[in-house]
Write a protein that holds these residues in place. Structure first.
Motif, PDB file in Angstrom:
ATOM      1  N   VAL A 212     116.951  36.818  88.711  1.00 39.49           N
ATOM      2  CA  VAL A 212     116.025  37.534  87.551  1.00 39.49           C
ATOM      3  C   VAL A 212     116.411  39.017  86.866  1.00 39.49           C
ATOM      4  O   VAL A 212     115.768  39.414  85.935  1.00 39.49           O
ATOM      5  N   GLY A 213     117.184  39.477  87.732  1.00 33.44           N
ATOM      6  CA  GLY A 213     117.595  41.561  87.181  1.00 33.44           C
ATOM      7  C   GLY A 213     118.475  40.729  86.507  1.00 33.44           C
ATOM      8  O   GLY A 213     118.306  41.935  85.646  1.00 33.44           O
ATOM      9  N   ALA A 214     119.128  40.183  86.948  1.00 25.68           N
ATOM     10  CA  ALA A 214     120.449  39.891  86.003  1.00 25.68           C
ATOM     11  C   ALA A 214     119.763  39.148  84.617  1.00 25.68           C
ATOM     12  O   ALA A 214     120.391  39.279  83.473  1.00 25.68           O
ATOM     13  N   GLY A 215     119.268  38.716  84.521  1.00 26.38           N
ATOM     14  CA  GLY A 215     118.453  38.252  83.448  1.00 26.38           C
ATOM     15  C   GLY A 215     117.682  38.879  82.625  1.00 26.38           C
ATOM     16  O   GLY A 215     117.908  39.064  81.240  1.00 26.38           O
ATOM     17  N   PHE A 216     116.625  39.458  83.517  1.00 31.05           N
ATOM     18  CA  PHE A 216     116.008  40.837  82.386  1.00 31.05           C
ATOM     19  C   PHE A 216     117.273  41.331  82.045  1.00 31.05           C
ATOM     20  O   PHE A 216     117.029  42.564  80.686  1.00 31.05           O
ATOM     21  N   LEU A 217     118.527  42.719  82.901  1.00 32.10           N
ATOM     22  CA  LEU A 217     119.871  43.132  82.461  1.00 32.10           C
ATOM     23  C   LEU A 217     120.244  42.754  81.273  1.00 32.10           C
ATOM     24  O   LEU A 217     120.724  43.120  79.781  1.00 32.10           O
ATOM     25  N   PHE A 218     120.450  41.144  80.948  1.00 34.14           N
ATOM     26  CA  PHE A 218     120.997  40.751  79.914  1.00 34.14           C
ATOM     27  C   PHE A 218     120.041  41.001  78.859  1.00 34.14           C
ATOM     28  O   PHE A 218     120.869  41.114  77.442  1.00 34.14           O
ATOM     29  N   ALA A 219     118.819  39.913  78.854  1.00 35.19           N
ATOM     30  CA  ALA A 219     118.249  39.979  77.345  1.00 35.19           C
ATOM     31  C   ALA A 219     118.355  41.763  77.318  1.00 35.19           C
ATOM     32  O   ALA A 219     117.451  41.621  75.757  1.00 35.19           O
ATOM     33  N   TRP A 220     117.900  42.649  77.988  1.00 38.95           N
ATOM     34  CA  TRP A 220     117.672  44.073  77.177  1.00 38.95           C
ATOM     35  C   TRP A 220     118.604  44.562  76.028  1.00 38.95           C
ATOM     36  O   TRP A 220     118.451  45.453  75.476  1.00 38.95           O
ATOM     37  N   ILE A 221     120.292  44.299  77.164  1.00 36.49           N
ATOM     38  CA  ILE A 221     121.277  44.488  76.828  1.00 36.49           C
ATOM     39  C   ILE A 221     121.145  43.428  74.823  1.00 36.49           C
ATOM     40  O   ILE A 221     121.664  44.434  74.163  1.00 36.49           O
ATOM     41  N   ARG A 222     120.763  42.375  75.108  1.00 37.57           N
ATOM     42  CA  ARG A 222     121.377  42.048  74.244  1.00 37.57           C
ATOM     43  C   ARG A 222     119.830  42.129  72.516  1.00 37.57           C
ATOM     44  O   ARG A 222     120.340  41.998  71.556  1.00 37.57           O
ATOM     45  N   SER A 223     118.648  42.784  72.839  1.00 40.56           N
ATOM     46  CA  SER A 223     117.337  43.352  72.099  1.00 40.56           C
ATOM     47  C   SER A 223     118.330  44.554  71.926  1.00 40.56           C
ATOM     48  O   SER A 223     118.480  44.454  70.749  1.00 40.56           O
ATOM     49  N   PHE A 224     119.259  45.470  72.827  1.00 43.01           N
ATOM     50  CA  PHE A 224     119.481  46.522  72.233  1.00 43.01           C
ATOM     51  C   PHE A 224     120.334  47.075  71.040  1.00 43.01           C
ATOM     52  O   PHE A 224     120.327  47.628  70.100  1.00 43.01           O
ATOM     53  N   GLU A 225     120.923  46.103  71.360  1.00 46.40           N
ATOM     54  CA  GLU A 225     122.246  46.013  70.522  1.00 46.40           C
ATOM     55  C   GLU A 225     122.226  45.099  69.388  1.00 46.40           C
ATOM     56  O   GLU A 225     122.759  44.801  68.572  1.00 46.40           O
ATOM     57  N   ASP A 226     121.013  44.434  69.113  1.00 45.80           N
ATOM     58  CA  ASP A 226     121.226  43.421  68.301  1.00 45.80           C
ATOM     59  C   ASP A 226     120.873  43.970  66.561  1.00 45.80           C
ATOM     60  O   ASP A 226     119.915  45.125  66.562  1.00 45.80           O
TER      61      ASP A 226
END
Length: 293
Positions: A212-226
């Motif tokens: 769950v933490g990995a999924g959140f981290l992935f989603a957060w980075i994808r949003s931040f760099e989009d």
């Protein structure tokens, strides 16, 4: 005599072939290390240059080198537009990743624990936002929000778009972990009198928490760099860091841009270090977690 000579020759041939195979294997192993090193060098040199220029007085080119300074960071911190964009991107990424994580975990349980009609279609539509080109998704969502729902581009539209974009990352990682989860642990807890909420909190969640933490981290980075999706869905009162950075990169002299880029690299490095110490979050991100783990 001839027989002995032929026998010795036949005995030497397997040895020669073995030596030849060993040489080829060493050559391939060395070549693999060389190619991997060159690939890592190719990927990391641009980041190293950005970090170097962030501390250089001449923030445009490396040569001629004029010395080190912290003025670039001071200039970035004094920029009201940069601070507003940084706060905006951080807020959008956190809210969007939280929504994507909640929906992704629920969808993962639905896919792994229940059998229903069109289950594979449901899974496919959950993954599609990850593979659709950003410009197509951005245009489609802008038309959908503005023309069909009457929602003007702004904070809400960017958050919803990034939530949709981050959902597949959570769905894939968490569902993969649930497929290898030993459900007998939950059955044992229920046999001992635990209610479903207690079973999830004390048994299931601690096991799947790194995923769950990995999924959140992935989603957060994808949003931040989009940049592409944010470009189509931001409004006049929505500040996004990637859009601010692109507006600055078009200028010939933007020393604060290198400083902001270096700060982002440092921030992600710290986040990954924390994730490595809290749990095997980075293992799920990198895909190195085995079924036994």
């Amino acid at each position: 005599m001839a027989t002995e000579t032929s026998e010795s020759t036949e005995a030497a041939r397997p040895t020669e072939r073995l030596v030849g195979h060993q040489r080829i294997e060493r050559l391939l192993s060395t070549s693999l290390y060389v190619v991997s090193g060159l690939l890592l060098l190719f990927l990391w040199v641009p980041l190293a240059i950005i970090i170097f220029l962030a501390f250089a007085e001449n923030a445009v080119t490396i040569f001629p080198f004029e010395g080190f300074t912290l003025d670039n960071f001071r200039l970035a911190m004094r920029s009201d537009s940069m601070r507003s964009s940084l706060v905006g991107s951080f807020t959008i990424a956190t809210v969007a990743a939280s929504i994507a994580t909640v929906l992704g975990v629920l969808a993962s349980f639905a896919l792994t624990r229940y059998r229903f009609r069109l289950r594979e279609v449901y899974r496919t539509f959950g993954i599609i936002p990850m593979v659709i080109p950003g410009i197509i998704l951005g245009v489609a969502l802008r038309i959908y929000f503005q023309n069909l729902l009457g929602i003007l581009p702004g904070f809400a539209t960017v958050v919803l778009a990034h939530s949709l974009y981050g959902l597949p990352f959570v769905l894939l990682i968490v569902s993969a972990r649930l497929y290898t989860f030993d459900e007998s642990l939950e059955e044992a807890a229920r046999d001992l009198g635990a209610d479903p909420l207690t079973v999830f909190r004390d048994v299931t969640l601690p096991v799947i928490a790194p995923a769950v933490g990995a999924g959140f981290l992935f989603a957060w980075i994808r949003s931040f760099e989009d940049y592409i999706r944010a470009l189509f869905l931001t409004g006049p009162n929505t500040d996004v860091l990637t859009i601010w950075m692109f507006s600055r990169i078009r200028q010939l002299d933007a020393p604060e841009l290198n400083a902001v880029s270096a700060l982002i690299v440092f921030g992600i490095a710290v986040a990954l270090a924390v994730a490595m110490n809290v749990g095997n979050v980075t293992g799920y991100v990198a895909g190195t977690v085995t079924e036994e783990e």
